[in-house]
Design an enzyme around this catalytic site. Structure first.
Site, PDB file in Angstrom:
ATOM      1  N   SER A   1       1.940  52.588  25.241  1.00  0.00           N
ATOM      2  CA  SER A   1       1.883  52.245  23.875  1.00  0.00           C
ATOM      3  C   SER A   1       1.363  53.609  23.468  1.00  0.00           C
ATOM      4  CB  SER A   1       0.844  51.133  23.732  1.00  0.00           C
ATOM      5  OG  SER A   1      -0.558  51.316  24.772  1.00  0.00           O
ATOM      6  N   ARG A   2       0.799  53.549  22.168  1.00  0.00           N
ATOM      7  CA  ARG A   2       0.326  54.970  21.776  1.00  0.00           C
ATOM      8  C   ARG A   2      -0.804  55.598  22.222  1.00  0.00           C
ATOM      9  NH1 ARG A   2       0.002  53.856  15.266  1.00  0.00           N
ATOM     10  NH2 ARG A   2      -0.807  52.032  16.288  1.00  0.00           N
TER      11      ARG A   2
ATOM     12  N   GLU B   1      18.994  42.120   9.725  1.00  0.00           N
ATOM     13  CA  GLU B   1      19.160  40.589   9.904  1.00  0.00           C
ATOM     14  C   GLU B   1      19.579  40.221   8.536  1.00  0.00           C
ATOM     15  OE1 GLU B   1      15.447  39.306  11.213  1.00  0.00           O
ATOM     16  OE2 GLU B   1      15.652  40.376  12.905  1.00  0.00           O
TER      17      GLU B   1
ATOM     18  N   HIS C   1      16.550  35.430  15.764  1.00  0.00           N
ATOM     19  CA  HIS C   1      15.125  35.864  15.472  1.00  0.00           C
ATOM     20  C   HIS C   1      14.323  34.464  15.336  1.00  0.00           C
ATOM     21  CE1 HIS C   1      12.283  38.476  13.093  1.00  0.00           C
ATOM     22  NE2 HIS C   1      11.508  37.546  13.733  1.00  0.00           N
TER      23      HIS C   1
ATOM     24  N   ARG D   1      11.087  44.103  16.804  1.00  0.00           N
ATOM     25  CA  ARG D   1      11.808  44.277  15.618  1.00  0.00           C
ATOM     26  C   ARG D   1      12.993  45.209  15.945  1.00  0.00           C
ATOM     27  NH1 ARG D   1       9.407  41.004  13.445  1.00  0.00           N
ATOM     28  NH2 ARG D   1       8.239  40.900  11.559  1.00  0.00           N
TER      29      ARG D   1
HETATM   30  C1  8YV Z   1       8.944  35.301  11.907  1.00  0.00           C
HETATM   31  C2  8YV Z   1       8.139  37.234  12.798  1.00  0.00           C
HETATM   32  O1  8YV Z   1      10.303  35.553  11.737  1.00  0.00           O
HETATM   33  O2  8YV Z   1       5.836  36.682  12.604  1.00  0.00           O
HETATM   34  C3  8YV Z   1       6.663  37.697  12.438  1.00  0.00           C
HETATM   35  O3  8YV Z   1       6.543  38.921  12.096  1.00  0.00           O
HETATM   36  O4  8YV Z   1       9.068  38.063  12.901  1.00  0.00           O
HETATM   37  C4  8YV Z   1       8.417  35.885  13.065  1.00  0.00           C
HETATM   38  O5  8YV Z   1       7.372  35.189  13.206  1.00  0.00           O
HETATM   39  C5  8YV Z   1       8.320  35.179  10.380  1.00  0.00           C
HETATM   40  O6  8YV Z   1       6.968  34.845  10.764  1.00  0.00           O
HETATM   41  C6  8YV Z   1       8.979  34.360   9.594  1.00  0.00           C
HETATM   42  O7  8YV Z   1       8.109  34.164   8.320  1.00  0.00           O
END
Ligand code: 8YV
Length: 313
Positions: free
Chosen positions: A173-174, A260, A278, A231
């Site tokens: 990590s950083r 997405e 996701h 991500r």
């Molecule tokens: C869900 C997420 O996509 O919490 C996040 O950052 O990526 C996931 O939990 C999101 O919460 C949808 O609202």
């Protein structure tokens, strides 16, 4: 008078119902011309709701001159312009922690699936191929080496899952964190060279964009697997697809993607890839907990001036 709240993007129906009981809610997503609506009525709203996926831009904050608080459903903050919120004195609430376990479980579900070829085995049986040939050998998980990219709330839980499988854990990590028993590696390439499984658990945003590139994937190597529950932007898609197609890495388990819900179609035909839409935090229990905190953030702001879980601390 119930506070006037603008809803940016859809939320789970049960949450939208509860929101409407406590606030005078207007769904921006239902407006045919949102810009016109904001120009005419943006000044009415003191609260805005969103999610980690929808985010909030500075332009939207500017269009809401009376805005005092943003409540976001999710832990990811990469789509919310936090500096713009801070500059404008707008509080930002989010929903960390409640989702840690389910996201970590999903990281391991993907890791186990892609290594032990669970989904591939299911397809093999359903296609009626078993009578014709034995299913190929897969890769052992327990006792192997797991490299975590990021050692935050979720990374720590994934690390604990790894120790439960008698795995060796190291991370990048950083900067190193002081309260974990795992070895820190300042170089991501060095971590990838060491790891059998490279698991991305870092925040999205400009600082981590394409952090996992062709060089990191080459370091992970032909027997290495990439898991991403963070991500999609953290991974260079083109480099990943090339590494998977050419066998420069053994496989990947992916719950998140750069654009997405659109997923690169080149991934669809790869038998060494497991794809999820996701869903890492998408369980009844976790979304209930996230929803409670999401509402509590708003209630706390209107009673004390601060969300319970502030993204600006
Ligand atoms: C869900 C997420 O996509 O919490 C996040 O950052 O990526 C996931 O939990 C999101 O919460 C949808 O609202």
């Amino acid at each position: 008078m119930r506070p006037k709240l603008l809803q940016h993007g859809r939320l789970p129906p049960a949450l939208e119902s509860r929101l409407a009981q406590a606030y005078d809610v207007h769904p921006l997503w239902a407006e045919t011309d949102p810009q016109d609506f904001l120009a005419e009525r943006g000044g009415e709203f003191t609260a805005l709701t969103t999610s980690a996926i929808s985010g909030v831009s500075e332009a939207l904050m500017v269009a809401l001159p009376s805005l005092g608080v943003i409540s976001s459903l999710g832990v990811g903050l990469d789509k919310i312009d936090l500096e713009a919120a801070r500059k404008r004195g707008i509080a930002v609430g989010y929903t960390p922690d409640g989702l840690n376990d389910c996201v970590a479980d999903t990281a391991f579900a993907l890791l186990m699936d892609v290594a032990r070829r669970i989904s591939a085995g299911d397809r093999f049986v359903r296609k009626g191929e078993w009578p014709n040939r034995p299913f190929p050998l897969s890769t052992r998980v327990s006792g192997k080496r797991i490299g975590l990219v990021g050692m935050g709330r979720i990374g720590r839980v994934i690390a604990r899952r790894g120790t439960g499988f008698d795995m060796s854990v190291r991370y990048h990590s950083r900067r190193p964190v002081t309260d974990v028993p795992y070895q820190y590696l300042a170089s991501l390439v060095e971590l990838a060279e060491w790891a059998d499984f490279l698991v991305i658990a870092t925040a999205g945003g400009p600082e981590t964009e394409h952090l996992v590139n062709a060089g990191v994937l080459d370091a992970l190597g032909q027997k290495g697997y990439l898991i991403n529950i963070a991500r999609g932007t953290v991974v260079d898609d083109a480099a990943l697809i090339d590494a998977l197609q050419s066998g420069r890495i053994a496989g990947a388990g992916l719950d998140v993607f750069a654009n997405e819900p659109h997923v690169p179609e080149a991934l669809f035909g790869l038998d060494n890839v497991v794809l999820l839409p996701h869903v890492a935090s998408a369980t009844e229990e976790t979304r209930q907990a996230m929803g409670e905190l999401f509402l509590e953030n708003l209630a706390s702001f209107f009673s004390s001036g601060r969300p319970k879980a502030s993204a600006l601390d």
